[in-house]
Design a protein around this motif. Structure first.
Motif, PDB file in Angstrom:
ATOM      1  N   ASP A  54       1.104  -1.285   0.633  1.00  0.00           N
ATOM      2  CA  ASP A  54       0.266  -0.261   0.239  1.00  0.00           C
ATOM      3  C   ASP A  54       1.151   0.847  -0.227  1.00  0.00           C
ATOM      4  OD1 ASP A  54      -3.050  -0.996   0.388  1.00  0.00           O
ATOM      5  OD2 ASP A  54      -1.811  -1.439   2.148  1.00  0.00           O
ATOM      6  N   LEU A  56       0.670   5.540   0.339  1.00  0.00           N
ATOM      7  CA  LEU A  56       0.589   6.409   0.783  1.00  0.00           C
ATOM      8  C   LEU A  56       1.062   7.713   0.372  1.00  0.00           C
ATOM      9  CD1 LEU A  56      -1.664   7.752   3.056  1.00  0.00           C
ATOM     10  CD2 LEU A  56       0.056   7.959   5.135  1.00  0.00           C
ATOM     11  N   ASP A  60      -3.096  12.628   0.890  1.00  0.00           N
ATOM     12  CA  ASP A  60      -4.334  11.524   1.260  1.00  0.00           C
ATOM     13  C   ASP A  60      -4.503  11.756   2.507  1.00  0.00           C
ATOM     14  OD1 ASP A  60      -4.666  11.606  -1.819  1.00  0.00           O
ATOM     15  OD2 ASP A  60      -3.287   9.657  -1.586  1.00  0.00           O
ATOM     16  N   ASP A  62      -6.286  13.825   5.054  1.00  0.00           N
ATOM     17  CA  ASP A  62      -7.354  14.797   5.851  1.00  0.00           C
ATOM     18  C   ASP A  62      -6.805  15.939   7.006  1.00  0.00           C
ATOM     19  OD1 ASP A  62      -8.598  14.059   7.914  1.00  0.00           O
ATOM     20  OD2 ASP A  62     -10.229  13.153   6.452  1.00  0.00           O
ATOM     21  N   VAL A  66      -7.564  11.295   8.865  1.00  0.00           N
ATOM     22  CA  VAL A  66      -7.751  10.088   8.288  1.00  0.00           C
ATOM     23  C   VAL A  66      -6.946   9.973   7.322  1.00  0.00           C
ATOM     24  CG1 VAL A  66      -9.414   9.051   6.947  1.00  0.00           C
ATOM     25  CG2 VAL A  66      -9.896  10.494   9.210  1.00  0.00           C
ATOM     26  N   GLU A  67      -6.247   8.496   7.211  1.00  0.00           N
ATOM     27  CA  GLU A  67      -5.576   8.120   5.987  1.00  0.00           C
ATOM     28  C   GLU A  67      -6.223   7.440   5.069  1.00  0.00           C
ATOM     29  OE1 GLU A  67      -2.633   6.073   8.204  1.00  0.00           O
ATOM     30  OE2 GLU A  67      -2.717   7.748   9.769  1.00  0.00           O
ATOM     31  N   ARG A  68      -5.581   7.437   3.537  1.00  0.00           N
ATOM     32  CA  ARG A  68      -6.259   6.967   2.341  1.00  0.00           C
ATOM     33  C   ARG A  68      -5.177   6.830   2.079  1.00  0.00           C
ATOM     34  NH1 ARG A  68      -6.991   7.397  -3.413  1.00  0.00           N
ATOM     35  NH2 ARG A  68      -7.045   9.861  -3.084  1.00  0.00           N
ATOM     36  N   TRP A  69      -4.393   5.435   2.058  1.00  0.00           N
ATOM     37  CA  TRP A  69      -4.011   3.774   1.441  1.00  0.00           C
ATOM     38  C   TRP A  69      -4.622   3.842  -0.268  1.00  0.00           C
ATOM     39  CZ3 TRP A  69       1.104   3.158   3.250  1.00  0.00           C
ATOM     40  CH2 TRP A  69       0.818   3.685   5.419  1.00  0.00           C
ATOM     41  N   THR A  70      -3.394   3.366  -0.441  1.00  0.00           N
ATOM     42  CA  THR A  70      -3.310   3.148  -2.098  1.00  0.00           C
ATOM     43  C   THR A  70      -2.958   1.618  -1.970  1.00  0.00           C
ATOM     44  OG1 THR A  70      -4.166   5.666  -3.136  1.00  0.00           O
ATOM     45  CG2 THR A  70      -3.948   4.271  -4.701  1.00  0.00           C
TER      46      THR A  70
END
Length: 544
Positions: A54, A56, A60, A62, A66-70
């Motif tokens: 993943d 990060l 990404d 906020d 809050v983390e939005r992993w790809t």
């Protein structure tokens, strides 16, 4: 590399460089625990079943953390040509004296120095590059410099003494929103050429770069850029260490030309430059004035630092200096020390030093804002003159140049040497490694200026000697070892309204806001973070 093990799931983090819209390059040392040889193709390495990668990006995360992993796909693991040969020259063939990784006693998996005659799983952690592909729409945090539509082979070559910046996310898994994309600066300390390139004109293209810039576990695979141009210079390798414990304060860099050569079959798009580093001239006179405002604070047998912020003798320091010595912990009344515990402050004026014993503790924060205020009786002001460092107001800060990542900073405090030494405050230099914000306001400064025991409550200043932040302490490893070049400070912006309002008429009601920070700020200072959430193993399909 930074590791976390929870409920049978092992998670490792490192750093990486986004080279174009869908490609990320990192050190293969991150993936080595999960790599296997693909039996159908000799030498090809793939991820083992039930493992994945993943990514990060800083954008990404906020404002609430809050983390939005790809999820990324492993495209290939390739060799950075020349690195194994350069390492052989560096270690002088004596593999028993050296190891790679962060452990003081054993090498990290995939860093076998006895096998560096040929690239393989045994040494992929030393010279391997992992190429990752992101799904469409993922956003890179930086890109390689070069001409549009072609790979930038004609980059400036390394030379000894050239300044560079290391980028990466040290200890990133602990709290990514706080620790992602820190920086450290230094110079090229040496260049080690591979044996076969020692007399070639293009020897620098595949030569190992050594730098005195420090980096932390988890920063391997991160970008290295030239200070002068902002161009990509290379990526961080795992650190090399001596088995006898002798310190090796040198970091290793794979040069960009070597990287481009290794990954060129996978790159196609246009590139753009990294942002250049911050440059500023140092005002040494202002730095000396700021130093005079720094005091030694002795509580019982321990000591810390403080900074005088008003001509009436108000001193800012850290709350943790007092918390274990307080008789009462509530600020509804003036904080008092337990019976038998003494408090004294040493003022270092231009003429002499003076200890002041009858000081008052005005305020001790009960929150993550590690702030305390002491008041020196005005009768003890030396010769009618007390050096102090004023806190700029929010309006003054708005019109001044903000502290940004890469800006030079200086830590001033009484680190290392105790009260009996009589030594004046030490000044150490570094850069702003990271500015952590919440609701578009700075809430934490990370700096690479070395900080030692006794620096708590000292001050971070900019090149003009202006108050930038209140030092609170160092980073520490899981074994308790202090990391002197990773320190934390409360930005002036976070405290100036409350403290300056109090200084006007000494009404402590203005300080109460420091006892109730937003929840997200408390999370930041507690370094709360979480690893990516993985599906149960039975639901994960193998991609072999």
């Amino acid at each position: 590399m930074f590791k976390n093990n929870t409920a049978g799931y092992s998670t490792f983090t490192a750093s990486g460089v986004a080279l174009e819209s869908d490609l990320v390059v990192t050190s293969a040392s991150l993936l080595r625990p999960f790599l296997v040889d693909k039996l159908s193709t000799y030498g090809e390495m793939v991820l083992a079943p039930h493992s994945g990668v993943d990514v990060l990006f800083e954008n990404d995360i906020d404002d609430d953390g809050v983390e939005r992993w790809t999820q990324a796909e492993l495209v290939a693991v390739v060799e950075a040509e020349g690195m194994l040969s350069s390492i052989r020259r560096l270690t002088g063939h004596d593999a028993s004296m050296w190891l790679f990784g962060w452990s003081a006693t054993k090498s990290q998996v995939g860093t076998d120095l006895n096998s560096i005659h040929r690239f393989s799983l045994k040494n992929v952690g030393i010279s391997g590059l992992a190429i990752l592909r992101l799904p469409p729409g993922a956003r890179p945090f930086t890109q390689v410099s070069g001409s549009e539509g072609r790979i930038p082979y004609q980059l400036s070559m390394p030379s000894v003494g050239k300044r560079l910046t290391l980028h990466g996310s040290g200890f990133g898994l602990i709290a990514p929103s706080v620790l992602i994309n820190n920086i450290s600066q230094g110079v090229v300390a040496n260049i080690i050429h591979p044996y076969r390139a020692a007399r070639r004109a293009d020897q620098h293209a595949s030569s190992l770069v050594l730098t005195d810039a420090k980096f932390l576990p988890g920063m391997e695979g991160g970008a290295v850029s030239w200070d002068e141009t902002g161009e990509l210079a290379g990526i961080n390798m795992l650190p090399i260490r001596r088995t006898d414990g002798e310190p090796v304060d040198i970091s290793l860099v794979i040069p960009v030309a070597c990287i481009i050569s290794a990954i060129s079959p996978y790159i196609t798009g246009p590139k753009q430059t990294l942002l250049p580093s911050h440059f500023a001239a140092l005002n040494t006179t202002s730095l000396m004035v700021a130093r005079q405002a720094v005091t030694m604070v002795q509580v019982g047998q321990t000591w810390a630092s403080g900074v005088v912020v008003s001509k009436h003798g108000h001193i800012l320091t850290n709350a943790h200096v007092f918390t274990s010595f307080l008789d009462n912990v509530s600020n509804s009344t003036l904080p008092t020390l337990r019976s038998g515990v003494s408090l004294r402050v040493r003022i270092d004026s231009p003429q002499n030093q003076q200890w002041v014993d009858d000081c008052d503790i005005v305020f001790v924060s009960e929150s993550c804002w590690d702030i305390a205020i002491i008041k020196i009786p005005e009768t003890h002001v030396l010769n009618g003159f007390l050096p102090y460092l004023p806190l700029r107001t929010r309006g003054e800060l708005a019109s001044a140049k903000p502290i940004m990542k890469g800006a030079p900073l200086f830590a001033i405090g009484h680190g290392i040497f105790g009260p009996s030494s009589g030594v004046l405050p030490l000044i150490t230099s570094g850069v702003c490694s990271k500015v952590v914000t919440h609701n578009q306001q700075s809430v934490m400064l990370l700096s690479s200026a070395p900080v030692h025991r006794g620096n708590s409550g000292g001050v971070l200043v900019d090149t003009d000697g202006h108050f930038a932040g209140l030092v609170t302490g160092n980073g520490k490893t899981s074994t308790g070892r202090t990391i002197t070049h990773l320190n934390f400070a409360i930005p002036l912006e976070a405290m100036t309204d409350a403290v300056n309002a109090y200084l006007v008429d000494e009404d402590r009601k203005y300080l109460e806001v420091l006892n109730s920070p937003p929840t997200r700020v408390d999370d930041i200072w507690s370094l709360r973070g979480s690893a990516p959430v993985w599906e149960p193993l039975e639901k994960v399909t193998s991609k072999l």
